[in-house]
Design a protein around this motif. Structure first.
Motif, PDB file in Angstrom:
ATOM      1  N   ASP A  22     -12.405  -9.391   7.430  1.00  0.00           N
ATOM      2  CA  ASP A  22     -11.053  -9.421   6.868  1.00  0.00           C
ATOM      3  C   ASP A  22     -10.293 -10.661   7.366  1.00  0.00           C
ATOM      4  OD1 ASP A  22     -11.727  -6.942   5.921  1.00  0.00           O
ATOM      5  OD2 ASP A  22     -10.028  -5.891   6.821  1.00  0.00           O
ATOM      6  N   ASP A  23      -9.258 -10.995   6.604  1.00  0.00           N
ATOM      7  CA  ASP A  23      -8.173 -11.906   7.026  1.00  0.00           C
ATOM      8  C   ASP A  23      -8.457 -13.400   6.865  1.00  0.00           C
ATOM      9  OD1 ASP A  23      -7.087  -9.501   7.679  1.00  0.00           O
ATOM     10  OD2 ASP A  23      -6.647  -9.965   9.775  1.00  0.00           O
ATOM     11  N   HIS A  63      -7.996  -8.644  -0.105  1.00  0.00           N
ATOM     12  CA  HIS A  63      -7.335  -7.994   1.036  1.00  0.00           C
ATOM     13  C   HIS A  63      -5.840  -7.920   0.737  1.00  0.00           C
ATOM     14  CE1 HIS A  63      -7.101  -6.288   4.921  1.00  0.00           C
ATOM     15  NE2 HIS A  63      -6.810  -7.361   5.622  1.00  0.00           N
ATOM     16  N   HIS A  90      -0.573 -10.567   3.476  1.00  0.00           N
ATOM     17  CA  HIS A  90      -0.984  -9.751   4.627  1.00  0.00           C
ATOM     18  C   HIS A  90       0.223  -9.130   5.331  1.00  0.00           C
ATOM     19  CE1 HIS A  90      -3.307  -8.426   8.176  1.00  0.00           C
ATOM     20  NE2 HIS A  90      -4.354  -8.556   7.377  1.00  0.00           N
TER      21      HIS A  90
HETATM   22 ZN    ZN Z   1      -6.194  -7.648   7.639  1.00  0.00          ZN
END
Ligand code: ZN
Length: 268
Positions: free
Chosen positions: A65-66, A122, A126
């Motif tokens: 992720d990210d 995702h 964020h």
């Molecule tokens: Zn994340």
């Protein structure tokens, strides 16, 4: 003298006879046995190799992720390539564009796409919790990330979505055109990302490795983050150990078969 010569000749003949018997008579059956045993062993081995199919690898999915991160995402993808493994990267839209954050991820997203990894959504900023944020914000997070992936990855259609923090309402899961992917093995790498000293770094990396390796089993979905150096260092060890233990790292879609939209999965 004659008697002495006679005994010498007799003795030589006797030794010659014994040598002949021991080489032809005595050992012949055992030589044959050894030879046939070798032949049998060889043929048994080759027969076994022919009829026993190779043991199937135990499949797991590692999800990141990210990212994308211009340094660590690339390093992780290169490490996966050493084993012929593929992973799933749930990307942050504004990091692909390299806009609001200094991740400079556009070329990295292209790199992932070209290397055959799976790319999922995702979020764009964020910043939103998909359980509680307004519909308009939720839609923006989805649509802008989809647009960023398509723009940089030759029209790639993402089919999977990883909610921020794994948090999303049941209503949104059911209405989603994507499969919602959470996890059942958490590396907790984000907790061990900062190091004061080299020995602390080793300790942190080992903790991340053990968080995964002490729990992992066939069919698991593992959570990591491709934006930390410690994650990269841990990935190197994790891949080596998974490979040695007969695992194969595959994408989430490969692990689950054809995951259904509007459905949440945390493992196979
Ligand atoms: Zn994340």
């Amino acid at each position: 003298m004659k008697i002495k010569n006679f005994f010498r000749t007799f003795l030589l003949l006797y030794i010659a006879a014994m040598l002949f018997l021991s080489s032809c008579g005595g050992n012949t059956p055992s030589v044959t046995t050894a030879s046939s045993a070798t032949t049998q062993t060889t043929s048994t081995t080759s027969t076994t190799a022919q009829i026993t199919p190779p043991k199937p690898k135990k499949q797991v999915a590692i999800t990141f992720d990210d990212g994308p991160h211009n340094l660590w995402t690339v390093a992780i993808a290169d490490e996966l390539a050493k084993y012929g493994f593929h992973a799933t990267f749930f990307v942050v839209g504004n990091r692909i564009g390299g806009g609001e954050r200094v991740y400079n991820g556009s070329s990295t997203a292209v790199y992932l796409y070209q290397k055959g990894h799976e790319i999922g959504i995702h979020g764009y900023t964020h910043l939103e919790n998909y359980k509680t944020c307004p519909d308009a914000d939720y839609e923006y997070e989805m649509s802008e990330t989809v647009k960023a992936i398509k723009t940089y990855c030759s029209g790639y259609e993402a089919k999977l979505m990883r909610p921020i923090g794994g948090s999303i309402s049941q209503e949104r899961i059911e209405a989603s055109p994507y499969s919602i992917i959470t996890w059942n093995v958490d590396s907790l790498d984000y907790k061990y990302k900062a190091n004061e000293t080299e020995s602390e770094k080793t300790e942190n990396v080992n903790t991340i490795v053990e968080n995964v390796m002490s729990k992992v089993k066939e069919g698991d979905i593992i959570l990591m983050h491709d934006i930390y150096e410690n994650t990269y260092e841990a990935v190197k060890i994790i891949l080596e150990r998974l490979d040695a233990e007969g695992y194969e790292v595959v994408t989430v879609t490969e692990l689950l078969g054809e995951p259904q939209p509007g459905t949440k999965y945390s493992h196979k």
